[in-house]
Scaffold this motif. Structure first.
Motif, PDB file in Angstrom:
ATOM      1  N   GLY A   1      79.406  -6.051 147.249  1.00 46.12           N
ATOM      2  CA  GLY A   1      78.331  -6.681 146.479  1.00 46.12           C
ATOM      3  C   GLY A   1      78.292  -6.166 145.043  1.00 46.12           C
ATOM      4  N   LYS A   2      78.862  -4.977 144.841  1.00 48.10           N
ATOM      5  CA  LYS A   2      78.866  -4.385 143.485  1.00 48.10           C
ATOM      6  C   LYS A   2      79.703  -5.208 142.512  1.00 48.10           C
ATOM      7  N   LEU A   3      80.573  -6.061 143.045  1.00 44.17           N
ATOM      8  CA  LEU A   3      81.464  -6.837 142.179  1.00 44.17           C
ATOM      9  C   LEU A   3      80.666  -7.715 141.206  1.00 44.17           C
ATOM     10  N   ASP A   4      79.602  -8.329 141.712  1.00 44.04           N
ATOM     11  CA  ASP A   4      78.809  -9.222 140.848  1.00 44.04           C
ATOM     12  C   ASP A   4      78.337  -8.474 139.597  1.00 44.04           C
ATOM     13  N   LYS A   5      77.871  -7.240 139.829  1.00 42.07           N
ATOM     14  CA  LYS A   5      77.375  -6.444 138.707  1.00 42.07           C
ATOM     15  C   LYS A   5      78.518  -6.108 137.745  1.00 42.07           C
ATOM     16  N   LEU A   6      79.655  -5.753 138.312  1.00 43.33           N
ATOM     17  CA  LEU A   6      80.813  -5.410 137.475  1.00 43.33           C
ATOM     18  C   LEU A   6      81.250  -6.614 136.643  1.00 43.33           C
ATOM     19  N   LEU A   7      81.185  -7.802 137.243  1.00 44.37           N
ATOM     20  CA  LEU A   7      81.579  -9.017 136.515  1.00 44.37           C
ATOM     21  C   LEU A   7      80.583  -9.299 135.394  1.00 44.37           C
ATOM     22  N   GLU A   8      79.321  -9.127 135.758  1.00 44.41           N
ATOM     23  CA  GLU A   8      78.250  -9.367 134.777  1.00 44.41           C
ATOM     24  C   GLU A   8      78.425  -8.461 133.554  1.00 44.41           C
ATOM     25  N   GLU A   9      78.773  -7.212 133.845  1.00 40.24           N
ATOM     26  CA  GLU A   9      78.919  -6.230 132.753  1.00 40.24           C
ATOM     27  C   GLU A   9      80.303  -6.302 132.114  1.00 40.24           C
ATOM     28  N   ASN A  10      81.170  -7.128 132.662  1.00 41.44           N
ATOM     29  CA  ASN A  10      82.574  -7.183 132.251  1.00 41.44           C
ATOM     30  C   ASN A  10      83.151  -5.766 132.176  1.00 41.44           C
ATOM     31  N   ALA A  11      82.954  -5.044 133.247  1.00 38.88           N
ATOM     32  CA  ALA A  11      83.336  -3.627 133.277  1.00 38.88           C
ATOM     33  C   ALA A  11      84.839  -3.458 133.110  1.00 38.88           C
ATOM     34  N   GLU A  12      85.167  -2.380 132.487  1.00 36.46           N
ATOM     35  CA  GLU A  12      86.570  -2.007 132.228  1.00 36.46           C
ATOM     36  C   GLU A  12      87.398  -2.068 133.522  1.00 36.46           C
ATOM     37  N   LEU A  13      86.781  -1.593 134.574  1.00 34.67           N
ATOM     38  CA  LEU A  13      87.429  -1.465 135.879  1.00 34.67           C
ATOM     39  C   LEU A  13      88.048  -2.762 136.392  1.00 34.67           C
ATOM     40  N   ILE A  14      87.443  -3.880 136.026  1.00 30.40           N
ATOM     41  CA  ILE A  14      87.911  -5.134 136.610  1.00 30.40           C
ATOM     42  C   ILE A  14      88.575  -6.041 135.578  1.00 30.40           C
ATOM     43  N   ARG A  15      88.911  -5.478 134.428  1.00 29.51           N
ATOM     44  CA  ARG A  15      89.617  -6.290 133.428  1.00 29.51           C
ATOM     45  C   ARG A  15      91.081  -6.420 133.822  1.00 29.51           C
ATOM     46  N   VAL A  16      91.601  -7.629 133.680  1.00 21.67           N
ATOM     47  CA  VAL A  16      92.995  -7.818 134.079  1.00 21.67           C
ATOM     48  C   VAL A  16      93.884  -7.993 132.854  1.00 21.67           C
ATOM     49  N   LYS A  17      95.063  -7.417 132.965  1.00 22.85           N
ATOM     50  CA  LYS A  17      96.046  -7.579 131.888  1.00 22.85           C
ATOM     51  C   LYS A  17      96.798  -8.878 132.152  1.00 22.85           C
ATOM     52  N   PRO A  18      97.485  -9.391 131.149  1.00 24.18           N
ATOM     53  CA  PRO A  18      98.272 -10.609 131.383  1.00 24.18           C
ATOM     54  C   PRO A  18      99.187 -10.416 132.595  1.00 24.18           C
ATOM     55  N   GLY A  19      99.179 -11.403 133.452  1.00 27.39           N
ATOM     56  CA  GLY A  19     100.043 -11.339 134.632  1.00 27.39           C
ATOM     57  C   GLY A  19      99.363 -10.760 135.857  1.00 27.39           C
ATOM     58  N   GLU A  20      98.214 -10.098 135.665  1.00 30.35           N
ATOM     59  CA  GLU A  20      97.516  -9.504 136.820  1.00 30.35           C
ATOM     60  C   GLU A  20      96.448 -10.468 137.350  1.00 30.35           C
ATOM     61  N   MET A  21      96.013 -10.203 138.548  1.00 32.27           N
ATOM     62  CA  MET A  21      94.935 -11.017 139.121  1.00 32.27           C
ATOM     63  C   MET A  21      93.914 -10.106 139.786  1.00 32.27           C
ATOM     64  N   LEU A  22      92.652 -10.466 139.581  1.00 29.37           N
ATOM     65  CA  LEU A  22      91.584  -9.769 140.306  1.00 29.37           C
ATOM     66  C   LEU A  22      91.309 -10.603 141.552  1.00 29.37           C
ATOM     67  N   VAL A  23      91.461 -10.006 142.717  1.00 28.90           N
ATOM     68  CA  VAL A  23      91.305 -10.782 143.953  1.00 28.90           C
ATOM     69  C   VAL A  23      90.284 -10.133 144.887  1.00 28.90           C
ATOM     70  N   ARG A  24      89.699 -10.999 145.703  1.00 27.59           N
ATOM     71  CA  ARG A  24      88.817 -10.505 146.777  1.00 27.59           C
ATOM     72  C   ARG A  24      89.460 -10.926 148.090  1.00 27.59           C
ATOM     73  N   LEU A  25      89.730  -9.958 148.933  1.00 23.24           N
ATOM     74  CA  LEU A  25      90.346 -10.239 150.228  1.00 23.24           C
ATOM     75  C   LEU A  25      89.345  -9.909 151.325  1.00 23.24           C
ATOM     76  N   MET A  26      89.092 -10.859 152.207  1.00 16.32           N
ATOM     77  CA  MET A  26      88.139 -10.620 153.291  1.00 16.32           C
ATOM     78  C   MET A  26      88.869 -10.712 154.634  1.00 16.32           C
ATOM     79  N   PHE A  27      88.638  -9.718 155.470  1.00 15.55           N
ATOM     80  CA  PHE A  27      89.316  -9.666 156.766  1.00 15.55           C
ATOM     81  C   PHE A  27      88.313  -9.889 157.887  1.00 15.55           C
ATOM     82  N   ARG A  28      88.715 -10.658 158.875  1.00 16.52           N
ATOM     83  CA  ARG A  28      87.860 -10.894 160.044  1.00 16.52           C
ATOM     84  C   ARG A  28      88.516 -10.291 161.272  1.00 16.52           C
ATOM     85  N   LYS A  29      87.817 -10.436 162.400  1.00 19.72           N
ATOM     86  CA  LYS A  29      88.337  -9.809 163.620  1.00 19.72           C
ATOM     87  C   LYS A  29      89.709 -10.345 164.016  1.00 19.72           C
ATOM     88  N   ASP A  30      90.021 -11.605 163.603  1.00 22.10           N
ATOM     89  CA  ASP A  30      91.305 -12.169 164.002  1.00 22.10           C
ATOM     90  C   ASP A  30      92.443 -11.790 163.053  1.00 22.10           C
TER      91      ASP A  30
END
Ligand SMILES: Nc1ncnc2c1ncn2[C@@H]1O[C@H](COP(=O)(O)OP(=O)(O)OP(=O)(O)O)[C@@H](O)[C@H]1O
Ligand SMILES: [Mg+2]
Length: 370
Positions: free
Chosen positions: A260-289
């Motif tokens: 849930g912290k991601l929303d805040k990081l995006l809002e603040e455009n935090a350094e942590l989630i800035r992507v360089k050319p060629g990179e991707m910021l992704v969210r991966l969600m895993f389920r029981k299967d």
């Protein structure tokens, strides 16, 4: 079973009307713990108050096993096709226990008198009442507090008294409206264990309203999400938390996960989630299967990408794992694409949140890092 069909309740204020419950249909099976979540003002309390006719709905039907079918015609309840009498309404309320955030105990009465209160005028002898109250106080672990007053009890103990009182008339249904909201974490856990015991040992169906996602995760079987008087999403607790469909549900679910912290990081455009050319910021969600299959390491090895993990959360819900992570992925573009596709084929939800490629579509959201 509780079957609610097309229920409506509007409050008429001086200058406006508030449609607190709108065309709401819901089925609650016997013996479950059924959670209801939603923002403040969504209509949760009004819904449960309608279930025991503390609030009389305007229209719709409520069918409750052991009570019958209550149909609302022009704001008047009809039971099994006949106008419902005041006595029938009282009997029905007695068969549905209710507990509240602020306990609602009678301050001038002892613990014993509070629990005995609903048993008065029910044809039971003094002896029978004493026996029942003793049983209930033992059930909630307060047998040594029989003669004390509510002011001498802690919040958790007060809620135990309220639970004992709500169970006095052996209801099949217990409505709980934010019953743990005024309690500290330790007392909350104890009350939740007690509610679970009431559900499992006595088979009481519990309708649990709460704004605390941890409460839902901890004891509810199913959950409904309310917004503006309507149920917008409903399902097993696992499915709702693993794969929320509606925006409002996602918002609630994300408050209970580190992701849930991601929303805040995006809002603040935090350094942590800035992507360089060629990179991707992704969210991966895993389920029981899909967890436990080393999918991520397999994909990284097979497709030769790197993943810099920024946020991660994993937990067990109802015995099944659920987890996710947010990270920056880098590597050869074609390989990243193939890697993400491989994950998707293996039931991992893979969402690109920021795309650092200056691709043909030109919707790159990358923020150049100086
Ligand atoms: N007795 C009443 N008279 C007028 N309006 C009311 C009454 N009870 C509730 N409402 C209104 O109905 C709407 C739903 O209220 P309700 O108390 O059911 O919400 P809730 O989901 O329980 O909110 P909260 O999480 O804050 O307890 C709100 O807009 C509220 O102001
Ligand atoms: Mg409420």
């Amino acid at each position: 079973m509780i079957e609610i069909r097309e229920l409506n309740k509007t409050f008429h204020l001086e200058n406006s009307d508030v449609e607190a419950v709108r065309d709401l249909s819901l089925t609650i099976d016997d013996g479950v713990i059924y959670g209801v979540i939603g923002s403040s003002g969504a209509g949760k309390s009004t819904l449960v108050r309608c279930l025991n006719l503390l609030e009389i709905p305007d229209s719709g039907t409520i069918r409750i096993d052991g009570v019958g079918e209550i149909e609302l015609r022009n704001g008047k309840p009809w039971l099994n096709g006949k106008r419902m009498t005041a006595r029938e309404q009282n009997n029905m309320r007695r068969g549905i226990g209710m507990i509240f955030q602020h306990f609602n105990l009678l301050d001038r009465c002892t613990v014993f008198e509070n629990v005995a209160y609903p048993l008065q005028h029910t044809g039971r002898s003094r002896k029978q009442i004493e026996k029942r109250v003793c049983e209930l106080l033992t059930l909630v672990g307060l047998e040594d507090k029989t003669n004390v007053y509510p002011s001498q009890l802690s919040g958790g103990q007060k809620q135990r008294v309220a639970i004992a009182r709500a169970l006095a008339a052996e209801p099949r249904i217990l409505l709980s409206d934010e019953a743990t909201s005024a309690l500290d974490p330790e007392a909350t856990e104890a009350i939740l264990s007690l509610l679970q015991a009431v559900n499992r040992q006595l088979g009481v169906t519990i309708v649990l309203i709460t704004h605390e996602m941890a409460v839902i995760k901890s004891i509810a079987d199913r959950v409904a999400v309310m917004e503006n008087g309507r149920v917008v999403e409903e399902g097993t607790v696992y499915d709702i938390f693993a794969d929320p469909q509606k925006e409002i549900t996602r918002k609630f679910v994300s408050t209970s996960s580190l992701l849930g912290k991601l929303d805040k990081l995006l809002e603040e455009n935090a350094e942590l989630i800035r992507v360089k050319p060629g990179e991707m910021l992704v969210r991966l969600m895993f389920r029981k299967d899909c967890v436990g299959e080393h999918l991520l390491t397999t994909a990284a090895r097979k497709y030769g990408f790197d993943l810099n993990i920024i946020l991660a959360n994993s937990e067990y819900l109802h015995g099944s794992p659920i987890g996710g992570m947010v990270g920056i992925i880098s590597g050869e573009q074609d390989h990243i694409e193939e890697g993400l596709e491989f994950l998707r084929q293996n039931h991992v939800s893979a969402e690109v949140i920021r795309d650092g490629r200056t691709d043909a579509a030109g919707h790159a959201e990358s923020v150049p890092v100086s």
